[in-house]
Scaffold this motif. Sequence first.
Motif, short mmCIF file in Angstrom:
data_model
loop_
_atom_site.label_atom_id
_atom_site.label_comp_id
_atom_site.label_asym_id
_atom_site.label_seq_id
_atom_site.Cartn_x
_atom_site.Cartn_y
_atom_site.Cartn_z
N VAL A 123 1.17 -1.50 0.11
CA VAL A 123 0.36 0.09 -0.38
C VAL A 123 0.49 1.28 0.21
CG1 VAL A 123 -1.65 0.91 1.84
CG2 VAL A 123 -2.61 -1.52 1.18
N TYR A 124 1.33 1.52 0.45
CA TYR A 124 2.92 2.44 0.84
C TYR A 124 3.29 2.46 -0.14
CZ TYR A 124 6.42 5.79 2.50
OH TYR A 124 6.74 7.02 2.68
N ASP A 125 4.09 1.63 -1.19
CA ASP A 125 4.70 1.83 -2.21
C ASP A 125 3.76 2.29 -3.60
OD1 ASP A 125 7.15 1.36 -4.24
OD2 ASP A 125 5.41 0.31 -4.93
N VAL A 126 2.71 1.76 -3.50
CA VAL A 126 1.60 2.02 -4.17
C VAL A 126 0.79 3.40 -4.58
CG1 VAL A 126 -0.69 2.17 -6.00
CG2 VAL A 126 0.73 -0.21 -5.61
N LEU A 127 0.61 3.83 -3.18
CA LEU A 127 0.51 5.74 -2.43
C LEU A 127 1.27 6.31 -3.16
CD1 LEU A 127 -2.15 5.19 0.29
CD2 LEU A 127 -2.54 4.84 -1.91
N MET A 128 2.41 6.25 -2.28
CA MET A 128 4.01 6.78 -2.72
C MET A 128 3.84 7.36 -4.27
SD MET A 128 5.62 8.95 -1.32
CE MET A 128 5.73 8.24 0.10
N ARG A 129 3.83 6.16 -5.29
CA ARG A 129 4.60 6.21 -6.46
C ARG A 129 3.34 7.11 -7.05
NH1 ARG A 129 8.20 2.35 -9.20
NH2 ARG A 129 8.96 1.15 -7.77
N MET A 130 2.05 7.11 -6.84
CA MET A 130 0.91 7.65 -7.15
C MET A 130 1.28 9.15 -6.45
SD MET A 130 -2.13 5.05 -6.61
CE MET A 130 -3.38 6.25 -7.47
N SER A 131 2.01 9.66 -5.95
CA SER A 131 1.76 11.09 -5.08
C SER A 131 2.89 12.16 -5.60
CB SER A 131 1.90 10.80 -3.23
OG SER A 131 1.42 10.19 -2.73
N SER A 132 3.82 10.61 -7.22
CA SER A 132 4.91 11.40 -6.71
C SER A 132 4.98 11.59 -8.34
CB SER A 132 5.84 10.28 -7.42
OG SER A 132 6.28 9.24 -8.46
N ASN A 133 3.65 12.19 -9.14
CA ASN A 133 3.41 13.23 -10.23
C ASN A 133 2.07 13.72 -9.65
OD1 ASN A 133 1.16 11.42 -11.49
ND2 ASN A 133 2.59 9.95 -10.66
N ASP A 134 1.71 14.88 -10.61
CA ASP A 134 0.51 15.78 -9.81
C ASP A 134 -0.88 15.07 -10.32
OD1 ASP A 134 0.87 16.65 -12.50
OD2 ASP A 134 1.67 18.49 -12.11
N SER A 135 -0.85 14.09 -11.25
CA SER A 135 -1.98 13.66 -12.22
C SER A 135 -2.77 11.71 -11.49
CB SER A 135 -1.45 13.29 -13.67
OG SER A 135 -0.79 11.95 -13.53
N LEU A 136 -1.43 11.42 -9.79
CA LEU A 136 -1.69 10.72 -8.86
C LEU A 136 -1.91 9.05 -10.28
CD1 LEU A 136 -4.25 11.04 -7.09
CD2 LEU A 136 -2.98 11.39 -6.96
N ASN A 137 -1.05 9.35 -11.39
CA ASN A 137 -0.61 8.59 -12.33
C ASN A 137 0.44 7.13 -12.18
OD1 ASN A 137 -0.15 6.89 -14.57
ND2 ASN A 137 -0.54 8.37 -16.08
N LEU A 138 -0.09 5.45 -11.40
CA LEU A 138 0.61 4.94 -11.28
C LEU A 138 1.31 4.19 -12.61
CD1 LEU A 138 1.59 3.76 -8.55
CD2 LEU A 138 -0.65 1.53 -9.48
N SER A 139 1.22 4.10 -13.35
CA SER A 139 1.79 3.48 -14.49
C SER A 139 3.10 4.18 -14.72
CB SER A 139 1.51 3.57 -15.79
OG SER A 139 0.59 4.49 -16.16
N ALA A 140 2.74 6.09 -14.74
CA ALA A 140 3.81 6.82 -15.09
C ALA A 140 5.13 6.80 -14.24
CB ALA A 140 3.44 8.21 -15.37
N SER A 141 5.20 5.69 -12.71
CA SER A 141 6.03 5.83 -12.07
C SER A 141 6.90 4.76 -12.23
CB SER A 141 5.20 5.88 -10.79
OG SER A 141 5.07 5.05 -10.57
N PHE A 142 6.16 3.70 -13.66
CA PHE A 142 7.20 2.78 -13.39
C PHE A 142 8.57 2.51 -14.04
CE2 PHE A 142 2.95 0.60 -13.98
CZ PHE A 142 2.67 0.62 -11.69
N LYS A 143 8.02 3.79 -14.56
CA LYS A 143 10.22 3.94 -15.24
C LYS A 143 10.76 4.77 -14.65
CE LYS A 143 9.08 8.57 -17.10
NZ LYS A 143 7.36 8.81 -16.30
N ASN A 144 10.49 5.08 -13.15
CA ASN A 144 11.46 5.84 -11.96
C ASN A 144 12.53 4.68 -11.35
OD1 ASN A 144 10.84 8.27 -13.29
ND2 ASN A 144 8.96 8.03 -10.65
N GLY A 145 11.57 2.95 -11.90
CA GLY A 145 12.65 1.99 -11.63
C GLY A 145 11.88 1.48 -10.41
#
Length: 627
Positions: free
Chosen positions: A534-556
């Motif tokens: 849960v923490y990892d998914v929510l933190m990934r979503m919070s890392s961009n202003d559109s709450l786009n989870l898939s956009a965070s996957f390229k960050n490693g």
Amino acid sequence: MKKIVLLFVFCLYTFLTAFGQQKEFISYTVKKGESVRKIAKRYELRSKDILRVNPGLNRRPQANTVILIPNVNYNEEEEKARVEAKKARVEAEKEILNSQNHIIQAKETLYGVSKLYNVSIESLKELNSDILIEGLKIGMVIEIPKEKMLSPEEVRQNEFNYWAEYFVLHTVVKDDTSYSLTRHYNVSEDELLSLNPKLTEGLKLGMVLKIKDILNEDRLLELDELVFLDSIVTKDAIDVAMLLPFKFPKNDTLSKEQLFTNKDNLVSIITDFYLGATIAMDSIRNQGVSVNLNVYDTENDRYIIDSLIKTKQLDNKDVVFGPVFNEHVNRVARKLKGTPVIFPFYSSEQNIFVEDNIVKTVTSRKLLKEEVLKYLVGIYKSEHIVLVGDEKLSSRKELRQIGKYLKEKNNSIKNISFIQPENGYINNDRFVQELDALGVNWVILTTNDKVVTADVINNLKSIPSDAEVRLFAFEKGNNFDKVDNNILADMNFVYASSGFLIDSIPEVSGFYAQYLRKYKSYPSEYASKGFDVVYDVLMRMSSNDSLNLSASFKNGNSKRVRSSFKYEQKAYGEPVYNTAVYLRKFNEDLSVELLSLERDKKEKELTDKALSIEGVESIYTETNNFD
């Protein structure tokens, strides 16, 4: 001051040596044929001088008679001086003893002095810097530490007092086992061994064990601030739904009391996952992100799930965690196109997932297997390989596929033995026959079957001492729960895992602290998983202003408490997979290290070079250039 005292003692010692032997009379044993006159002449005396001090003595005494002879060197004044000097020495010794000092005697050592006064050698050196420069010398006066060393009993009591302040303690009683302790206190066997090295010798009645840290209030407050402070970009609230089969009566509001009432195994797993998830959401909120949560008890009922979709209760959710039963996952994901559907547990049938908004958070067994086999191919020299499976037809097929893969990837691999149970077990004689009695054997366990695992371990314990064995498995599942880690360490057990060894970092301690504060207990494996996912998914979503989870996957990849996440989408339109894999190896000291294929291949090359005719110096240089 110390030098003055030393000079005084030296003078005193010289004086006593010079005059210590001066006595008024000396004894003499008469020899056969001797007369008093003859004896007197020898000592430059008169006969009457001897007769005076020996009343009744015959002038021709019998042989072996002991008589007194006046000492011609005796001086009464000097004798008085000697007596006074003796008194002065006694007084000096008293003064030295009263001032906690000691005069070094002939052949005396620091160890002897430390034992005499029950103090440590280090404390003697600290107080007497001259010892380090000059060494011990006869007559040297050294200071004795006023704080004495403790007796063994006092040392042990002090140790227990310290333990009681910082650790949860347990006194071993009859019927205790390592397995029962890990389950009762919710700790791993590795954690117990790290705190109690003597456990390698086995449990003993009355043994006091350190179980885990006690976190006091100050430490809890300190650790509260340390839970994975990642980069936050969004200012939007995250709407979260959880579809979890608590199997409670229908109730949208689930109290903590309800969660703890059911002791069913599945409910315990789901409950622990949920509790860990709440800590994750609290941590995200503490970093400035608003999280709105709706929990739905699906009871593993298709009609309840369909009803939630039909009544649009899941519409407009930013992310959905669950369902946790694989037969419901595709249908929910299909109905919620565009919303990430997080599958939080591992299923052997998760390969049936097809929707591209499904996120598989647990690395598949296939990837774990591939990583172990790739490692074996890379480091193989001339070992004898034994593949062990279970009785199923599918296992036989897998054994053949693995054997073919190994031979294709490394043409040095020629002969591979295959073992499956017969009549429900693996016969010891048959197992030993398949091993190379004089060489190195790689036993690769390809199944998680508990009976097969137990057979393999028991058979390996009874093999000839000349045979060397290393044990490999694709994962360390619950089939290893009752296997002694000492045995795994002896065989340098290697397995794959998606988890990273980071238990000691402050952020992990922060999670434990928050969990302990909120629920008054330590987190289980599934509570840790709930936090991680849960923490990892929510933190990934919070890392961009559109709450786009898939956009965070390229960050490693990311590393959390017990899990690591490295998400990939193999092809457009397919689900997202966690591909994080780490190889772990048990060392003989019971530590667990992360393996590197590239590093170990280099070690293999250097070992091969060492066996050749020359190259010792270049080997040393290369070895010290390892990353």
